[in-house]
Scaffold this motif. Structure first.
Motif, PDB file in Angstrom:
ATOM      1  N   PRO A  34      37.589  47.978  41.047  1.00 32.22           N
ATOM      2  CA  PRO A  34      38.347  49.188  40.721  1.00 32.22           C
ATOM      3  C   PRO A  34      37.440  50.256  40.121  1.00 32.22           C
ATOM      4  O   PRO A  34      36.593  49.962  39.266  1.00 32.22           O
ATOM      5  CB  PRO A  34      39.396  48.694  39.725  1.00 32.22           C
ATOM      6  N   GLY A  35      37.588  51.505  40.632  1.00 28.45           N
ATOM      7  CA  GLY A  35      36.768  52.611  40.166  1.00 28.45           C
ATOM      8  C   GLY A  35      35.553  52.859  41.018  1.00 28.45           C
ATOM      9  O   GLY A  35      34.899  53.903  40.874  1.00 28.45           O
ATOM     10  N   ASP A  36      35.197  51.917  41.872  1.00 26.91           N
ATOM     11  CA  ASP A  36      34.037  52.126  42.734  1.00 26.91           C
ATOM     12  C   ASP A  36      34.337  53.163  43.818  1.00 26.91           C
ATOM     13  O   ASP A  36      35.491  53.418  44.172  1.00 26.91           O
ATOM     14  CB  ASP A  36      33.622  50.811  43.398  1.00 26.91           C
ATOM     15  N   VAL A  37      33.252  53.752  44.362  1.00 28.85           N
ATOM     16  CA  VAL A  37      33.331  54.579  45.576  1.00 28.85           C
ATOM     17  C   VAL A  37      32.777  53.737  46.711  1.00 28.85           C
ATOM     18  O   VAL A  37      31.622  53.341  46.702  1.00 28.85           O
ATOM     19  CB  VAL A  37      32.522  55.878  45.432  1.00 28.85           C
ATOM     20  N   VAL A  38      33.618  53.448  47.696  1.00 30.79           N
ATOM     21  CA  VAL A  38      33.228  52.533  48.754  1.00 30.79           C
ATOM     22  C   VAL A  38      33.208  53.290  50.092  1.00 30.79           C
ATOM     23  O   VAL A  38      34.033  54.180  50.327  1.00 30.79           O
ATOM     24  CB  VAL A  38      34.179  51.332  48.822  1.00 30.79           C
ATOM     25  N   LEU A  39      32.255  52.904  50.909  1.00 31.80           N
ATOM     26  CA  LEU A  39      32.096  53.544  52.227  1.00 31.80           C
ATOM     27  C   LEU A  39      32.344  52.485  53.295  1.00 31.80           C
ATOM     28  O   LEU A  39      31.633  51.485  53.376  1.00 31.80           O
ATOM     29  CB  LEU A  39      30.692  54.108  52.361  1.00 31.80           C
TER      30      LEU A  39
END
Length: 535
Positions: A34-39
């Motif tokens: 949670p809170g990560d930026v994922v691609l």
């Protein structure tokens, strides 16, 4: 592009990637917190740019290339399709997990498909462990007391799921799992806790998806004291004027504080000026000299421990008493015999050292062919063998303890065997004379009422008459003058006495059947009352 790539490198947690070699599709598995930026990648073959890209989640379209979204929502505002068709999710939250499908149309009307499996995980975190009721030391170690009930609570958070475990490591076990579950809270309790439960307790949380684990450990000490009081003992020192007092109290954890002191009626003597010694140990000894002790003094050992409340200290004590030997002070015996002198001493505290000594110089008696020493409880015996005149004199039963020295003086008199021969014969003759006199007196006393007349009364003796002297209580005494019998030929006068005839068996019947006139007259005369006279 550069900003997105940097965020992705910082926050993306890639667990595994599986590419399916196909002409137009790939499959990737990603994990994000949670809170990560994922691609989420879509088309990454060559440098061609897709003319149209569509992303679907769990079979539902969520966004297309150009940033347009069929449903504008907070979640949709976090989504963005990049020029290569990749999907950027800014600030992953729980609920973003799922299966994502990408469909990209390349120049030449070539279509490329990609599938990404996204898992959102977090934790374990916020691990909390509590043990109580317990007392915390300055280093964080907790202490409890033997016999109490102790509660253990463990909590933590993990997404999407977790496993909590209480583990124990002690002297008898290592990393033993006590209890576990898959909830957010885990507790158990130990009733009547014992010293074997002392050790390190760990609250462990494990994320079942990422298999990440975290734990919080606490050392728990179990304090305890024995139920009994300390043991107070004593031992003689090298110098007889000194004595060693020993106090032991084993079985306590941690070791107690022991102190020796003079009792003043309270349990706080360990912290006053009358303390002889104080130390953290389970055995404490102190040596005192005679000048520090007195009759009736109370010496106390006090044991203090964290497991004992203030005022509940355990102790032992004894009251000092001087020795007092007892026995016979004068003893007499014969030569060539054996004699045992006894002396008892049972009141001294601490127990006195008792010895036998001889002569005014009090020479110590040692056992040998002449003397035999023995002890039976508080009785001390000295046996003198083959006694002679040389053994006569004074003997001392000497008792000594830290308070005083006391002596019992015994004087032994030795006599020869011949000195007793005359005395024995004299005693025998005296006893014989006294016995004979007693027998004669008894016989005379028993026949005092019967006196048989001798030759002066020959006529009565022939007729079987007996003279009876009757007490005044048995017969009536007449005050009339006593008649006199006629004088006899020998010139003596005879006083009238009462005569009872003892009938003869050969003529008794004849006289009774036909008495003569003369017999009747005699009978009448004899039945007349007469006075009683004393010769």
């Amino acid at each position: 592009m550069e900003i997105v790539a940097t965020v992705a490198l910082l926050h993306l947690c890639l667990c595994a990637t599986v590419a399916v070699s196909d002409s137009d599709s790939t499959e990737t598995a990603l994990t994000a917190a949670p809170g990560d930026v994922v691609l989420l990648p879509c088309y990454h073959v060559g440098n061609e740019t897709a003319t149209l890209t569509t992303w679907m989640k769990n079979g539902r379209e969520i966004i297309t290339s150009g940033g347009s979204s069929p449903n504008l929502s907070p979640a949709g505002q976090r989504l963005e399709v990049l020029h290569d068709g990749s999907l950027s999710i800014n600030g992953v939250i729980p609920g973003d997990e799922g299966t994502y499908m990408c469909s990209s149309t390349l120049p030449g009307n070539y279509t490329f498909h990609a599938r990404v499996l996204l898992q959102v995980t977090c934790g374990p975190e916020n691990i909390s462990a509590s043990i109580g009721p317990a007392t915390a030391l300055s280093n964080g170690t907790l202490i409890v007391y033997r016999g109490s009930t102790v509660f253990f609570n463990c909590s933590g958070s993990s997404y999407p799921s977790q496993q909590l475990t209480w583990a124990f490591r002690g002297a008898s076990s290592s990393n033993e799992s006590l209890v576990s579950n898959s909830e957010s809270w885990l507790d158990f309790r130990i009733e009547d806790i014992q010293p074997r439960a002392q050790g390190v307790y760990s609250c462990r949380a494990n994320n079942t998806v990422t298999h990440q684990a975290a734990n919080k450990s606490t050392e728990l000490l179990v304090y305890y004291v024995p139920d009994r009081h300390p043991d107070c003992m004593w031992a003689p020192a090298n110098d007889t004027s000194h004595f060693q007092f020993i106090c032991t109290w084993s079985g306590a954890y941690p070791p107690p504080t022991l102190c020796w002191g003079e009792d003043e009626g309270d349990q706080g003597a360990c912290w006053k000026e009358n303390v002889y010694a104080s130390e953290v140990t389970d055995s404490l000894s102190v040596t005192l000299n005679r000048s520090m002790l007195s009759d009736g003094q109370v010496v106390r050992c006090i044991a203090q421990h964290q497991a004992l409340a203030q005022g509940k200290e355990k102790s032992c004590s004894f009251t000092l008493k001087p020795p007092y030997p007892e026995g016979e002070p004068l003893v007499t015996t014969l030569e060539a015999t054996s004699l045992t002198l006894t002396c008892s001493e049972a009141v001294s505290i601490p127990p006195a050292n008792t010895t036998w000594r001889k002569g005014l110089k009090q020479e110590l008696i040692v056992p040998g062919s002449k003397y035999v020493l023995s002890v039976e409880g508080p009785v001390f015996k000295l046996t003198i063998l083959n006694i002679s005149k040389d053994d006569e004199g004074v003997y001392f039963c000497r008792s000594e303890n830290p308070l005083a020295v006391r002596e019992l003086e015994v004087y032994l008199t030795v006599k020869s065997s011949s000195a007793y021969t005359g005395a024995i014969i004299g005693v025998f003759i005296a006893a014989l004379i006294v016995g004979s006199a007693a027998i004669v007196a008894k016989l005379a006393y028993s026949g005092r009422h019967r006196i048989c007349l001798g030759d002066g009364f020959g006529q009565m003796e022939d007729n079987g008459d007996v003279l009876s002297l009757v007490d005044s209580d048995d017969e009536q005494i007449f005050q009339d003058a006593v008649p006199r019998l006629p004088p006899l030929t020998n010139g003596h006068h005879t006083t009238l006495v009462q005569i009872h005839r003892i009938p003869s068996s050969d003529h008794e019947d004849a006289e009774t059947a036909d008495p003569s006139p003369q017999q009747q007259e005699d009978t009448v005369q004899r039945e007349e009352p007469v006075d009683l006279l004393t010769f």
